[in-house]
Design a protein around this motif. Sequence first.
Motif, PDB file in Angstrom:
ATOM      1  N   SER A  16     -35.858  61.978  10.091  1.00 48.74           N
ATOM      2  CA  SER A  16     -35.160  62.837   9.053  1.00 48.74           C
ATOM      3  C   SER A  16     -34.951  62.152   7.894  1.00 48.74           C
ATOM      4  O   SER A  16     -34.482  60.922   8.132  1.00 48.74           O
ATOM      5  CB  SER A  16     -34.089  63.582   9.645  1.00 48.74           C
ATOM      6  N   PHE A  17     -34.869  62.572   6.713  1.00 47.55           N
ATOM      7  CA  PHE A  17     -34.468  62.203   5.466  1.00 47.55           C
ATOM      8  C   PHE A  17     -33.209  61.990   5.188  1.00 47.55           C
ATOM      9  O   PHE A  17     -32.708  63.129   5.290  1.00 47.55           O
ATOM     10  CB  PHE A  17     -35.547  62.781   4.478  1.00 47.55           C
ATOM     11  N   PRO A  18     -32.814  60.871   4.881  1.00 49.77           N
ATOM     12  CA  PRO A  18     -31.330  60.764   4.602  1.00 49.77           C
ATOM     13  C   PRO A  18     -30.919  61.737   3.256  1.00 49.77           C
ATOM     14  O   PRO A  18     -31.751  61.994   2.391  1.00 49.77           O
ATOM     15  CB  PRO A  18     -30.998  59.331   4.352  1.00 49.77           C
ATOM     16  N   LYS A  19     -29.644  62.338   3.246  1.00 47.06           N
ATOM     17  CA  LYS A  19     -29.368  63.037   2.205  1.00 47.06           C
ATOM     18  C   LYS A  19     -28.915  62.256   1.013  1.00 47.06           C
ATOM     19  O   LYS A  19     -28.130  61.286   1.186  1.00 47.06           O
ATOM     20  CB  LYS A  19     -27.941  63.767   2.507  1.00 47.06           C
ATOM     21  N   LEU A  20     -29.602  61.959  -0.265  1.00 53.00           N
ATOM     22  CA  LEU A  20     -29.505  61.291  -1.489  1.00 53.00           C
ATOM     23  C   LEU A  20     -28.319  61.752  -2.192  1.00 53.00           C
ATOM     24  O   LEU A  20     -27.474  61.065  -2.540  1.00 53.00           O
ATOM     25  CB  LEU A  20     -30.821  61.236  -1.988  1.00 53.00           C
ATOM     26  N   LEU A  21     -28.475  63.030  -2.392  1.00 49.95           N
ATOM     27  CA  LEU A  21     -27.176  63.606  -3.040  1.00 49.95           C
ATOM     28  C   LEU A  21     -26.544  64.586  -2.272  1.00 49.95           C
ATOM     29  O   LEU A  21     -27.215  65.184  -1.461  1.00 49.95           O
ATOM     30  CB  LEU A  21     -27.996  64.331  -4.369  1.00 49.95           C
ATOM     31  N   PRO A  22     -25.324  64.633  -3.020  1.00 49.73           N
ATOM     32  CA  PRO A  22     -24.666  65.654  -2.266  1.00 49.73           C
ATOM     33  C   PRO A  22     -25.228  67.392  -2.549  1.00 49.73           C
ATOM     34  O   PRO A  22     -25.428  67.422  -3.700  1.00 49.73           O
ATOM     35  CB  PRO A  22     -23.118  65.726  -2.652  1.00 49.73           C
ATOM     36  N   SER A  23     -25.725  67.833  -1.642  1.00 51.34           N
ATOM     37  CA  SER A  23     -26.093  69.221  -1.785  1.00 51.34           C
ATOM     38  C   SER A  23     -25.421  70.369  -1.754  1.00 51.34           C
ATOM     39  O   SER A  23     -24.708  70.419  -0.655  1.00 51.34           O
ATOM     40  CB  SER A  23     -27.543  69.363  -1.029  1.00 51.34           C
ATOM     41  N   ARG A  24     -25.673  71.272  -2.550  1.00 50.34           N
ATOM     42  CA  ARG A  24     -24.535  72.346  -2.536  1.00 50.34           C
ATOM     43  C   ARG A  24     -25.352  73.626  -2.806  1.00 50.34           C
ATOM     44  O   ARG A  24     -26.091  73.634  -3.436  1.00 50.34           O
ATOM     45  CB  ARG A  24     -23.495  72.329  -3.621  1.00 50.34           C
ATOM     46  N   ASP A  25     -25.075  74.824  -1.956  1.00 52.29           N
ATOM     47  CA  ASP A  25     -25.746  75.848  -2.233  1.00 52.29           C
ATOM     48  C   ASP A  25     -25.139  76.786  -3.066  1.00 52.29           C
ATOM     49  O   ASP A  25     -23.688  76.932  -2.940  1.00 52.29           O
ATOM     50  CB  ASP A  25     -26.024  76.754  -1.067  1.00 52.29           C
ATOM     51  N   ILE A  26     -25.635  77.169  -4.093  1.00 48.22           N
ATOM     52  CA  ILE A  26     -24.983  77.832  -5.240  1.00 48.22           C
ATOM     53  C   ILE A  26     -25.601  79.182  -4.913  1.00 48.22           C
ATOM     54  O   ILE A  26     -26.703  79.612  -4.891  1.00 48.22           O
ATOM     55  CB  ILE A  26     -25.581  77.391  -6.796  1.00 48.22           C
ATOM     56  N   ARG A  44     -36.717  68.193  -0.038  1.00 46.16           N
ATOM     57  CA  ARG A  44     -36.873  69.671   0.412  1.00 46.16           C
ATOM     58  C   ARG A  44     -37.427  69.871   1.885  1.00 46.16           C
ATOM     59  O   ARG A  44     -37.369  70.867   2.525  1.00 46.16           O
ATOM     60  CB  ARG A  44     -37.860  70.198  -0.618  1.00 46.16           C
ATOM     61  N   ALA A  45     -38.070  68.799   2.233  1.00 45.05           N
ATOM     62  CA  ALA A  45     -39.101  68.767   3.708  1.00 45.05           C
ATOM     63  C   ALA A  45     -37.910  68.627   4.759  1.00 45.05           C
ATOM     64  O   ALA A  45     -36.980  68.117   4.780  1.00 45.05           O
ATOM     65  CB  ALA A  45     -40.217  68.212   3.598  1.00 45.05           C
ATOM     66  N   PRO A  46     -38.347  69.117   6.211  1.00 48.93           N
ATOM     67  CA  PRO A  46     -37.505  68.757   7.124  1.00 48.93           C
ATOM     68  C   PRO A  46     -37.570  67.515   7.461  1.00 48.93           C
ATOM     69  O   PRO A  46     -36.484  66.992   8.071  1.00 48.93           O
ATOM     70  CB  PRO A  46     -38.132  69.723   8.134  1.00 48.93           C
ATOM     71  N   GLY A  47     -38.545  66.612   7.317  1.00 50.22           N
ATOM     72  CA  GLY A  47     -38.522  65.315   7.771  1.00 50.22           C
ATOM     73  C   GLY A  47     -40.047  64.673   7.008  1.00 50.22           C
ATOM     74  O   GLY A  47     -40.429  65.062   6.332  1.00 50.22           O
ATOM     75  N   ILE A  48     -40.005  63.077   7.216  1.00 54.12           N
ATOM     76  CA  ILE A  48     -40.882  62.534   6.631  1.00 54.12           C
ATOM     77  C   ILE A  48     -41.930  62.032   7.844  1.00 54.12           C
ATOM     78  O   ILE A  48     -41.309  61.604   8.886  1.00 54.12           O
ATOM     79  CB  ILE A  48     -40.615  61.410   5.519  1.00 54.12           C
TER      80      ILE A  48
END
Lengths: 304, 298
Positions: free
Chosen positions: A131-141, A221-225
């Motif tokens: 699973s790819f680490p969260k690089l940016l704080p992601s927010r759903d707009i 964007r992908a579930p994992g690498i």
Amino acid sequence: MTDWFLQQLINGLALGAIYALIALGYTMVYGVLRFINFAHSDVMMLGAFAAFYLTPPVAGMLGEQSVWTALVVILLSAAICAVIGMTIEFLAYRPLRKRPRLTVLITAIGVSLFIEFTGQHEKVFGAATKSFPKLLPSRDIVIGALHLSSNDIVVLVLTAVLLAAMWFIVQRTKIGMAMRAVSYNEQAAALMGVNVNGIISFTFGLGSALAAVAGIFYAMRAPGIDPLMGIQPGLRAFIAAVLGGIGNLPGAALGGIVLGLLETFFGGMPGLSNYRDGIAFAILILILLFRPAGLLGKLQTEKV
Amino acid sequence: MRGREKLFLLLGIIAAIGLSFASGAFNRYYLGIVIDVGINIILAVSLNLINGHTGQFSLGHAGFMAVGGYVAAKLTLVCGASAWIFLPALLLGGGVAALAGLAVGVPSLRLRGDYLAIVTLGFGEIIRVIFQTSEFFGAATGLTGITRLTTFGWAWGLAAVTVYVVACLVNSTYGRGFIAVHDDEIAASAMGINPVRYKVTAFVIGAFFAGIAGGLYAHHKGVLTPSGFDFIKSIEIVVMVILGGMGRTVGVILAAVILTILPELLRGVAEYRMIIYSLLIIGLMLTRPQGLFTFGKK
């Protein structure tokens, strides 16, 4: 209905932007060397893995999910991939410069398989999905019924910036002029004092750096690498490059966006989602039959 | 020349069927590998007609193999398995694969070199996606419970037929056209040879034998899954052709034999198998692009 349409539009644009970034690498290399760099999609995968391993230490220094961490990780990964791309060119492609193109193509397939299977070995990355680490704080707009991820918007904006930067480098700088000269006629460029080897190396470095950025965006964007993650987007991006007219930079960007949109819209339609994998190839075959030079390319006649 | 080739064909088939009767005496594991070798010889020699002799780089051979395998297996599953239905099933599989070859060949053969490689790769993937989504062919699980009808005699007998047909075709007056197209398409068409017709012919014949090999494969393994016919499978066949030397029948047969047995010998280091494979391709292209077993003149 309009909501569905807008939603697919945003998703398609974000996917298309990633395809466009990868396609730029294909098209630039094709421009100077006239061959398909099969290993390009694997460089993209390496970019994602570089970010995967770099994120924890960098985040330790600059803070979790901060803009600075993301920026440093992306830049470092791009630099690593640029070096890898130049090394591949130096070791595998440069000795074959004067050989038939088919020989170089087969070598490129060999390099691609080498990276994929070395990566799958348990002592390297391992075949399992990470699973790819969260690089940016992601927010759903949320706007009405629309769900936008802030990451998608970041991807779109950054891609636009990078595309503009590429255009500037190729059209407005001295090294870009040299790239165009090599692409037009290698021998004449050499006679004019262009360092052809240096330019080809630079092209590979630039393309690989873009691939690394695309790899990170794709991973976000992908579930994992996993070590084979590059194959499918790589093929799509290649098709995008052909769609836009291979060797043509705006064409690659346009092809990527068009392909991303078509795939998202067709894939989103009920009953067609199973055939999503086939759509890109069907487009490729159609474009090669009816407009082999691509949307923006010029047809070249073969001289005897 | 022709008489000698016929003699080889007859001897090959007789030896294959003769040995087949004694196959009960062999270890089942070794017998399985020997049958694999026969199937791979068919695949490599048929691809050699396209890639080697005619010079059209195809990366979709596994797709044709899949078509033949699925069609033949479906027929024996529906009609019941018997030795009498096996040959018609194989021929039908080969025939449908040949049609697929025609369908791929006619549109894509206007392209050359790396474009053709990508388009054939694309067609191979599309064929795989179709099988993967088709409920009739078992979707992602594929077909299971196929009766194991493939014997040593079938595999090697048909391998002998393939080698015979391809060798005779290329050495015939008509077949010189394949080599002419390979050497220089423009010069060939100036001499009155229709390159497109030759390329399509090569594709159809190559696909036919790949389909036969697919049918043999299906009835050898007993199961078919769409993921078994991916890009890597095509690459494996391509490597046999490259290693043997494009357009060299004997070299390609040798390469098919070696590359089938080698992984079995490398079982202990199976995890390195594909790494070694890819390094082999790169090293070969850098040092001996003409292939490993290319001695003397073509």
